[in-house]
Design a protein around this motif. Sequence first.
Motif, PDB file in Angstrom:
ATOM      1  N   ARG A   7       0.849  -1.187   0.000  1.00  0.00           N
ATOM      2  CA  ARG A   7       0.000   0.000   0.000  1.00  0.00           C
ATOM      3  C   ARG A   7       0.884   1.235   0.000  1.00  0.00           C
ATOM      4  NH1 ARG A   7      -4.409  -0.223   4.589  1.00  0.00           N
ATOM      5  NH2 ARG A   7      -5.000   1.669   3.474  1.00  0.00           N
ATOM      6  N   PRO A   8       0.504   2.268  -0.767  1.00  0.00           N
ATOM      7  CA  PRO A   8       1.320   3.470  -0.796  1.00  0.00           C
ATOM      8  C   PRO A   8       1.307   4.192   0.544  1.00  0.00           C
ATOM      9  CG  PRO A   8      -0.776   3.831  -1.926  1.00  0.00           C
ATOM     10  CD  PRO A   8      -0.696   2.371  -1.617  1.00  0.00           C
ATOM     11  N   ILE A   9       2.441   4.788   0.876  1.00  0.00           N
ATOM     12  CA  ILE A   9       2.548   5.596   2.086  1.00  0.00           C
ATOM     13  C   ILE A   9       2.360   7.050   1.676  1.00  0.00           C
ATOM     14  CG2 ILE A   9       4.074   6.320   3.955  1.00  0.00           C
ATOM     15  CD1 ILE A   9       5.453   3.592   3.711  1.00  0.00           C
ATOM     16  N   LEU A  10       1.262   7.656   2.148  1.00  0.00           N
ATOM     17  CA  LEU A  10       0.910   9.001   1.724  1.00  0.00           C
ATOM     18  C   LEU A  10       1.371  10.045   2.722  1.00  0.00           C
ATOM     19  CD1 LEU A  10      -2.749   8.512   0.422  1.00  0.00           C
ATOM     20  CD2 LEU A  10      -0.674   8.778  -0.942  1.00  0.00           C
ATOM     21  N   LEU A  11       1.941  11.114   2.196  1.00  0.00           N
ATOM     22  CA  LEU A  11       2.235  12.287   3.001  1.00  0.00           C
ATOM     23  C   LEU A  11       1.005  13.193   2.989  1.00  0.00           C
ATOM     24  CD1 LEU A  11       5.846  12.954   1.646  1.00  0.00           C
ATOM     25  CD2 LEU A  11       5.180  11.695   3.698  1.00  0.00           C
ATOM     26  N   ASP A  12       0.886  14.050   3.980  1.00  0.00           N
ATOM     27  CA  ASP A  12      -0.321  14.872   4.130  1.00  0.00           C
ATOM     28  C   ASP A  12      -0.668  15.648   2.860  1.00  0.00           C
ATOM     29  OD1 ASP A  12      -0.578  13.989   6.683  1.00  0.00           O
ATOM     30  OD2 ASP A  12       0.379  15.732   7.617  1.00  0.00           O
ATOM     31  N   PHE A  13       0.342  16.266   2.250  1.00  0.00           N
ATOM     32  CA  PHE A  13       0.070  17.108   1.083  1.00  0.00           C
ATOM     33  C   PHE A  13      -0.203  16.301  -0.191  1.00  0.00           C
ATOM     34  CE2 PHE A  13       4.655  16.685   1.709  1.00  0.00           C
ATOM     35  CZ  PHE A  13       5.066  16.150   0.494  1.00  0.00           C
ATOM     36  N   GLU A  14      -0.041  14.980  -0.122  1.00  0.00           N
ATOM     37  CA  GLU A  14      -0.318  14.124  -1.276  1.00  0.00           C
ATOM     38  C   GLU A  14      -1.762  13.623  -1.308  1.00  0.00           C
ATOM     39  OE1 GLU A  14       3.533  11.682  -2.612  1.00  0.00           O
ATOM     40  OE2 GLU A  14       2.973  11.278  -0.539  1.00  0.00           O
ATOM     41  N   LYS A  15      -2.533  13.869  -0.244  1.00  0.00           N
ATOM     42  CA  LYS A  15      -3.880  13.296  -0.158  1.00  0.00           C
ATOM     43  C   LYS A  15      -4.813  13.745  -1.280  1.00  0.00           C
ATOM     44  CE  LYS A  15      -3.660  12.264   4.769  1.00  0.00           C
ATOM     45  NZ  LYS A  15      -4.120  12.577   6.136  1.00  0.00           N
ATOM     46  N   PRO A  16      -4.839  15.033  -1.681  1.00  0.00           N
ATOM     47  CA  PRO A  16      -5.702  15.418  -2.811  1.00  0.00           C
ATOM     48  C   PRO A  16      -5.352  14.653  -4.087  1.00  0.00           C
ATOM     49  CG  PRO A  16      -4.940  17.362  -1.640  1.00  0.00           C
ATOM     50  CD  PRO A  16      -4.160  16.210  -1.087  1.00  0.00           C
ATOM     51  N   LEU A  17      -4.071  14.428  -4.307  1.00  0.00           N
ATOM     52  CA  LEU A  17      -3.630  13.675  -5.478  1.00  0.00           C
ATOM     53  C   LEU A  17      -4.076  12.222  -5.380  1.00  0.00           C
ATOM     54  CD1 LEU A  17      -1.941  13.469  -8.088  1.00  0.00           C
ATOM     55  CD2 LEU A  17       0.062  13.070  -6.635  1.00  0.00           C
ATOM     56  N   ALA A  18      -3.950  11.642  -4.178  1.00  0.00           N
ATOM     57  CA  ALA A  18      -4.350  10.250  -3.983  1.00  0.00           C
ATOM     58  C   ALA A  18      -5.850  10.069  -4.207  1.00  0.00           C
ATOM     59  CB  ALA A  18      -3.971   9.795  -2.574  1.00  0.00           C
ATOM     60  N   GLU A  19      -6.627  11.039  -3.763  1.00  0.00           N
ATOM     61  CA  GLU A  19      -8.078  10.979  -3.967  1.00  0.00           C
ATOM     62  C   GLU A  19      -8.424  11.013  -5.447  1.00  0.00           C
ATOM     63  OE1 GLU A  19      -9.550  14.232  -1.703  1.00  0.00           O
ATOM     64  OE2 GLU A  19      -9.100  13.313   0.253  1.00  0.00           O
ATOM     65  N   LEU A  20      -7.725  11.864  -6.210  1.00  0.00           N
ATOM     66  CA  LEU A  20      -7.977  11.954  -7.647  1.00  0.00           C
ATOM     67  C   LEU A  20      -7.575  10.654  -8.343  1.00  0.00           C
ATOM     68  CD1 LEU A  20      -8.789  13.496 -10.174  1.00  0.00           C
ATOM     69  CD2 LEU A  20      -6.523  14.580 -10.176  1.00  0.00           C
ATOM     70  N   GLU A  21      -6.454  10.086  -7.970  1.00  0.00           N
ATOM     71  CA  GLU A  21      -6.005   8.831  -8.581  1.00  0.00           C
ATOM     72  C   GLU A  21      -6.938   7.675  -8.219  1.00  0.00           C
ATOM     73  OE1 GLU A  21      -1.997   8.648  -7.180  1.00  0.00           O
ATOM     74  OE2 GLU A  21      -1.190   9.657  -8.966  1.00  0.00           O
ATOM     75  N   ALA A  22      -7.479   7.684  -7.006  1.00  0.00           N
ATOM     76  CA  ALA A  22      -8.439   6.652  -6.601  1.00  0.00           C
ATOM     77  C   ALA A  22      -9.722   6.777  -7.428  1.00  0.00           C
ATOM     78  CB  ALA A  22      -8.747   6.793  -5.112  1.00  0.00           C
ATOM     79  N   ARG A  23     -10.105   8.024  -7.707  1.00  0.00           N
ATOM     80  CA  ARG A  23     -11.301   8.247  -8.527  1.00  0.00           C
ATOM     81  C   ARG A  23     -11.087   7.723  -9.946  1.00  0.00           C
ATOM     82  NH1 ARG A  23     -12.811  14.182  -8.882  1.00  0.00           N
ATOM     83  NH2 ARG A  23     -13.468  14.028 -11.025  1.00  0.00           N
ATOM     84  N   ILE A  24      -9.914   7.963 -10.498  1.00  0.00           N
ATOM     85  CA  ILE A  24      -9.595   7.467 -11.842  1.00  0.00           C
ATOM     86  C   ILE A  24      -9.668   5.946 -11.870  1.00  0.00           C
ATOM     87  CG2 ILE A  24      -7.748   7.273 -13.561  1.00  0.00           C
ATOM     88  CD1 ILE A  24      -6.783  10.054 -12.640  1.00  0.00           C
ATOM     89  N   HIS A  25      -9.094   5.326 -10.837  1.00  0.00           N
ATOM     90  CA  HIS A  25      -9.095   3.861 -10.757  1.00  0.00           C
ATOM     91  C   HIS A  25     -10.520   3.325 -10.650  1.00  0.00           C
ATOM     92  CE1 HIS A  25      -7.594  -0.134  -9.855  1.00  0.00           C
ATOM     93  NE2 HIS A  25      -8.347  -0.174  -8.755  1.00  0.00           N
ATOM     94  N   GLN A  26     -11.356   4.005  -9.871  1.00  0.00           N
ATOM     95  CA  GLN A  26     -12.746   3.574  -9.692  1.00  0.00           C
ATOM     96  C   GLN A  26     -13.531   3.699 -10.995  1.00  0.00           C
ATOM     97  OE1 GLN A  26     -15.045   5.988  -6.961  1.00  0.00           O
ATOM     98  NE2 GLN A  26     -16.286   4.237  -6.337  1.00  0.00           N
TER      99      GLN A  26
END
Length: 326
Positions: A7-26
């Motif tokens: 599982r990726p280890i996310l830094l605080d400022f990376e969360k908006p990016l992670a949310e967008l990438e999760a949306r793309i995957h979904q």
Amino acid sequence: MATTERRPILLDFEKPLAELEARIHQIRELAEENDVDVSDQIRQLEARALQLRQEIFSSLSPAQRLQVARHPRRPSTLDYIQAISDEWMELHGDRGGTDDPALVGGVARFAGRPVVILGHQKGRDTKDNVARNFGQAAPGGYRKAMRLMEHADRFGMPILTFINTPGAWAGLDAERFGQGEAIAYNLREMFRLDVPIICTVIGEGGSGGALGIGVGDRLLMFEHSVYYVASPEACASILWRDASKAPQAAEALKITAWDLKSLGILDQLLPEPIGGAHSSPLEAAATLKQALLQHLEDLSQMTNQQRRELRYQKFRNIGVFLEATA
């Protein structure tokens, strides 16, 4: 044997990016399940994700760069050694009874040329970090490093050092076994070595722990690495008695590669892949290898005396500044 995806280890400022990438995957999964073509929308979202990643990592604060430098999956000394060397043989022991796992080193073949490579080694997880003492070298580690550097000097092999430590080990046993003496000895002896020495900060460069293998002809730093006299947390605790002011301390300490470049301390700033070196370790290793080859070629054109004199003058000039008055 079954394997599990990390599982990726996310830094605080990376969360908006992670949310967008999760949306793309979904969206991609839903489209495949329902046999719907959404390739145009996916391309637009991926372009937006790339743009967002570039925006985030091009405007990091010093405190955020510190987080990237400390990322658990950031490439380590052994990772870079495996990626850039043709052959590698690790050597152990300080010939005084200890072998410090927090500082590794050995003989390698680099672009067909024998070299000695050494550096701090952190762990990948808690168990490994405990075994490596979180990259905090003991006196024996610095004595092992000096033994390897003297070996390199004796046989005319250039020295490559990789710095990645929050600082030298500060335990009672470290003081008992001469931590200050071991580091001071290295500082003095590295100035007299005849062979080229190239030092690279690959993560954290913490205080005397970094300097113990940091006296060289060239100092390189990765874009999101940091170099400091005291960690921002320690600085904030000392100055304001409040560790929560670490971001303010990070700003004041001028710890980033960009700061050191502007101060004339850094010889080359190495760009990292978008998202940090941990996002594409092989790309980061290729950048490092190219830079080391170039500097090694330049230094090899000089005589031993020229290198020693330039090394001495390089450190004599650090901290020299002029005050402008009205």
